[in-house]
Write an enzyme that holds these catalytic residues in place. Structure first.
Site, short mmCIF file in Angstrom:
data_model
loop_
_atom_site.label_atom_id
_atom_site.label_comp_id
_atom_site.label_asym_id
_atom_site.label_seq_id
_atom_site.Cartn_x
_atom_site.Cartn_y
_atom_site.Cartn_z
N GLU A 1 32.82 76.10 91.09
CA GLU A 1 31.50 76.73 91.01
C GLU A 1 30.81 76.56 92.35
OE1 GLU A 1 30.02 76.09 86.37
OE2 GLU A 1 28.97 75.05 87.96
N ARG B 1 27.30 69.81 69.94
CA ARG B 1 27.00 68.58 69.20
C ARG B 1 25.51 68.29 69.30
NH1 ARG B 1 25.92 65.34 73.74
NH2 ARG B 1 27.14 65.99 75.54
P1 ADP Z 1 28.59 67.60 81.99
O1 ADP Z 1 29.52 68.23 81.01
O2 ADP Z 1 29.16 66.43 82.64
O3 ADP Z 1 27.23 67.41 81.41
P2 ADP Z 1 27.47 69.89 83.44
O4 ADP Z 1 28.21 71.11 83.84
O5 ADP Z 1 26.52 70.03 82.32
O6 ADP Z 1 28.48 68.71 83.16
O7 ADP Z 1 26.68 69.37 84.72
C1 ADP Z 1 26.01 68.15 84.72
C2 ADP Z 1 25.05 68.10 85.91
O8 ADP Z 1 25.78 68.27 87.14
C3 ADP Z 1 24.01 69.20 85.94
O9 ADP Z 1 22.88 68.89 85.17
C4 ADP Z 1 23.69 69.28 87.42
O10 ADP Z 1 22.86 68.22 87.81
C5 ADP Z 1 25.04 69.05 88.04
N1 ADP Z 1 25.74 70.34 88.27
C6 ADP Z 1 26.66 70.91 87.47
N2 ADP Z 1 27.08 72.09 87.98
C7 ADP Z 1 26.40 72.26 89.13
C8 ADP Z 1 26.40 73.28 90.15
N3 ADP Z 1 27.19 74.35 90.09
N4 ADP Z 1 25.57 73.11 91.22
C9 ADP Z 1 24.79 72.02 91.32
N5 ADP Z 1 24.76 71.03 90.41
C10 ADP Z 1 25.55 71.14 89.34
P1 ADP Z 2 23.85 64.72 76.78
O1 ADP Z 2 24.50 65.98 77.32
O2 ADP Z 2 23.65 64.71 75.31
O3 ADP Z 2 22.72 64.31 77.57
P2 ADP Z 2 25.60 62.90 78.08
O4 ADP Z 2 26.24 63.85 79.03
O5 ADP Z 2 24.70 61.87 78.60
O6 ADP Z 2 24.94 63.68 76.89
O7 ADP Z 2 26.72 62.21 77.21
C1 ADP Z 2 26.40 61.52 76.04
C2 ADP Z 2 27.44 60.55 75.74
O8 ADP Z 2 28.63 61.22 75.43
C3 ADP Z 2 27.79 59.62 76.86
O9 ADP Z 2 28.16 58.41 76.30
C4 ADP Z 2 28.94 60.32 77.54
O10 ADP Z 2 29.72 59.40 78.25
C5 ADP Z 2 29.65 60.88 76.34
N1 ADP Z 2 30.35 62.14 76.62
C6 ADP Z 2 29.81 63.34 76.86
N2 ADP Z 2 30.76 64.27 77.01
C7 ADP Z 2 31.94 63.65 76.88
C8 ADP Z 2 33.31 64.06 76.92
N3 ADP Z 2 33.66 65.32 77.16
N4 ADP Z 2 34.26 63.12 76.73
C9 ADP Z 2 33.92 61.86 76.50
N5 ADP Z 2 32.66 61.40 76.43
C10 ADP Z 2 31.69 62.28 76.62
#
Ligand code: ADP
Ligand code: ADP
Ligand code: MG
Length: 500
Positions: A204, A296
């Site tokens: 991305e 979820r």
């Molecule tokens: P996760 O599944 O770990 O929550 P996300 O795709 O939701 O992953 O991204 C988590 C965080 O990472 C976002 O809230 C943002 O801060 C950062 N992030 C993700 N994608 C981008 C992007 N394309 N550019 C900048 N920051 C990003």
């Molecule tokens: P939210 O998106 O609800 O803010 P977080 O990204 O902080 O959640 O994740 C919530 C919890 O779930 C954390 O303990 C994180 O480590 C766990 N978690 C989230 N996505 C995954 C995944 N794909 N595999 C394993 N653990 C996950």
């Protein structure tokens, strides 16, 4: 279509979210079954549940991720349904399949929706087909440096390598130039395979200084979909949220309408049911892009509950029973402002390194418009095995200013001793002029927070606090406990001087 009254639920989770789910079940007259690992034998959630079963050793693989054992216990306890909470098995389609094969209701979306929307690459395709903007990048997994380079030629550096199966801020890597690409791709694939059992990586465009805006959705099995407004979760460390608020002050009503409508479209296109969250990223020109869908209940769901008055866990259970949503979009009204701070056992002065040990002393703030969701009590251990979140503190106020005032005071009143924690950091964030103005983005901490500058009273007093309370608890002397307020006001005064 499922249509059954749920009378007994197994909670395939632990900590604060297990307690949170048990509370709603109790309110609804539903029996609860907890599962606990070695280290959680005496945990609050295991004691709150009507029944508790030992599941396995401390390692998550042997306990909260052990599908066969969890299903075996569910059958033994004769539960009607399983609530997965967040993390662990909550987004695992094969678990949903096994649960349903055993005629148990999974409180969440169907296997197929998780399979599709839980995979970031497929979810991007669904969003695109629903006419929702996605972050520029690849639509297929990347296997070679050549392929990656040809994509990057059109979007430009910096880019973000992301694991299709990633979550919890893990499985992401920023790449700034060609020289970092080959090794970055290899490392990212290896890490993704290890962490998520899936080495598919996509690219991305890395958006600079974005804001994270997400929309809470409820969808029943009869095709009714509502949204409960947005949450802004731009205050993060390591791509993980620390402070969340609703409404977002970054968007006007027109943008809000567009984003919430886009979220509903994604859910519709993905045939999604139950509670879910559609995440977006907002660039500095106010363009929004679909990021991912969390299939979820979300950690920060209380922020939405405070504004809507709707218990999301209750709605999840009713939807899983096959009931129709008891309201339509026009019935939903969101009031005031809510903010959540995730209180974690980690050391902001040492790169947010998790802190373990005994919670020797906890004194939670109370008052109008405050809510604390926690799974621990004084005397409990924070172990290295699971997420080090101690609690979530949520404040509600009629206006953002009122809410900020409540949160600011609540964080100063909150006392946790025994483990390093991020209370002083949360306090610093809430009182920061840029946060107060609402001018912030996902790199707020990188930009403004430095441990040297922050260090002065906080660190010394945190150490002192641990020592004083250690003494109170070990001696158990009434006289010593009586000296606590003096200590507290000393802490508060020096902090307020420091942050003025
Ligand atoms: P996760 O599944 O770990 O929550 P996300 O795709 O939701 O992953 O991204 C988590 C965080 O990472 C976002 O809230 C943002 O801060 C950062 N992030 C993700 N994608 C981008 C992007 N394309 N550019 C900048 N920051 C990003
Ligand atoms: P939210 O998106 O609800 O803010 P977080 O990204 O902080 O959640 O994740 C919530 C919890 O779930 C954390 O303990 C994180 O480590 C766990 N978690 C989230 N996505 C995954 C995944 N794909 N595999 C394993 N653990 C996950
Ligand atoms: Mg996310």
């Amino acid at each position: 279509m499922k249509n059954k009254n749920i009378q007994k639920i197994l909670i395939a989770n632990r900590g604060e979210i297990a307690v949170r789910i048990i509370k709603t079940c109790r309110e609804m007259g539903i029996k609860t079954v907890a599962i606990y690992s070695d280290v959680d034998k005496n945990a609050t959630f295991a004691r709150y549940a009507d029944e508790a079963f030992y599941v396995g050793s401390a390692s998550a693989k042997e306990s909260y991720l052990h599908q066969e054992k969890i299903i075996e216990i569910s059958k033994k306890a004769k539960v009607d349904a399983i609530h997965p909470g967040y993390g662990f098995l909550s987004e695992n389609p094969s678990f949903v399949r096994e649960v349903e094969k055993n005629h148990i209701i999974f409180i969440g979306p169907g296997e197929e929706s998780i399979q599709k929307l839980g995979n970031k690459i497929i979810a991007r395709k669904i969003a695109k087909s629903a006419g929702v903007p996605i972050v520029p990048g690849t639509m297929e997994p990347i296997n070679s440096v050549d392929r990656a380079q040809s994509i990057i030629a059109s979007i430009g550096y910096p880019v973000l390598l992301k694991a299709a199966g990633g979550g919890g801020g893990k499985g992401m890597r920023v790449i700034n130039s060609d020289s970092e690409l080959a090794s970055g791709l290899r490392t990212c694939q290896n890490e993704a395979l290890l962490a998520f059992g899936d080495d598919r990586i996509f690219i991305e465009k890395y958006i600079s200084n974005p804001r994270h805006i997400e929309v809470q959705i409820l969808a029943d099995q009869h095709g009714n979909i509502v949204h409960l407004g947005e949450r802004e979760c731009s205050i993060q460390r390591r791509h993980q949220k620390i402070v969340e608020e609703s409404p977002s002050i970054a968007i006007n009503q027109k943008l809000r309408d567009d984003i919430t409508e886009a979220a509903v479209e994604v859910v519709k296109r993905g045939n999604y049911t139950n509670a879910g969250t559609v995440e977006f990223i907002l660039d500095t020109d106010n363009n929004f892009y679909f990021l991912e869908m969390n299939t979820r209940l979300q950690v920060e769901h209380p922020v939405t509950e405070m504004r809507s008055g709707i218990d999301l866990v209750r709605q999840q259970i009713l939807i899983a029973e096959g009931k129709e949503l008891p309201f339509s979009q026009k019935d939903i009204s969101l009031h005031g402002h809510a903010i959540e701070a995730r209180i974690c056992a980690e050391d902001p002065l040492n790169n947010f390194f998790p802190s373990t040990g005994t919670l020797r002393f906890i004194n939670s703030p109370r008052g109008m418009g405050l809510r604390e969701d926690t799974g621990v009590e004084q005397g409990d251990q924070i172990t290295p095995y699971y997420d080090p979140m101690i609690s979530k503190l949520i404040a509600w106020g009629a206006t953002r200013d009122e809410c900020l005032g409540k949160m600011s005071l609540a964080l100063k009143m909150y006392q946790i001793y025994g483990v390093r924690n991020n209370l002083p950091l949360c306090s610093w964030i809430i009182d920061h002029p840029k946060f107060r103005e609402g001018v912030y983005h996902t790199h707020f901490l990188q930009e403004y927070f430095s441990s040297e500058e922050f260090n002065i009273p906080g660190k010394e007093l945190l150490k002192a606090g641990a020592a004083v309370v250690g003494h109170i608890v070990t001696t158990g002397s009434k006289k010593r406990i009586g000296s606590r307020p003096t200590f507290f006001s000393q802490w508060r005064n020096s902090k307020s001087e420091y942050y003025r």
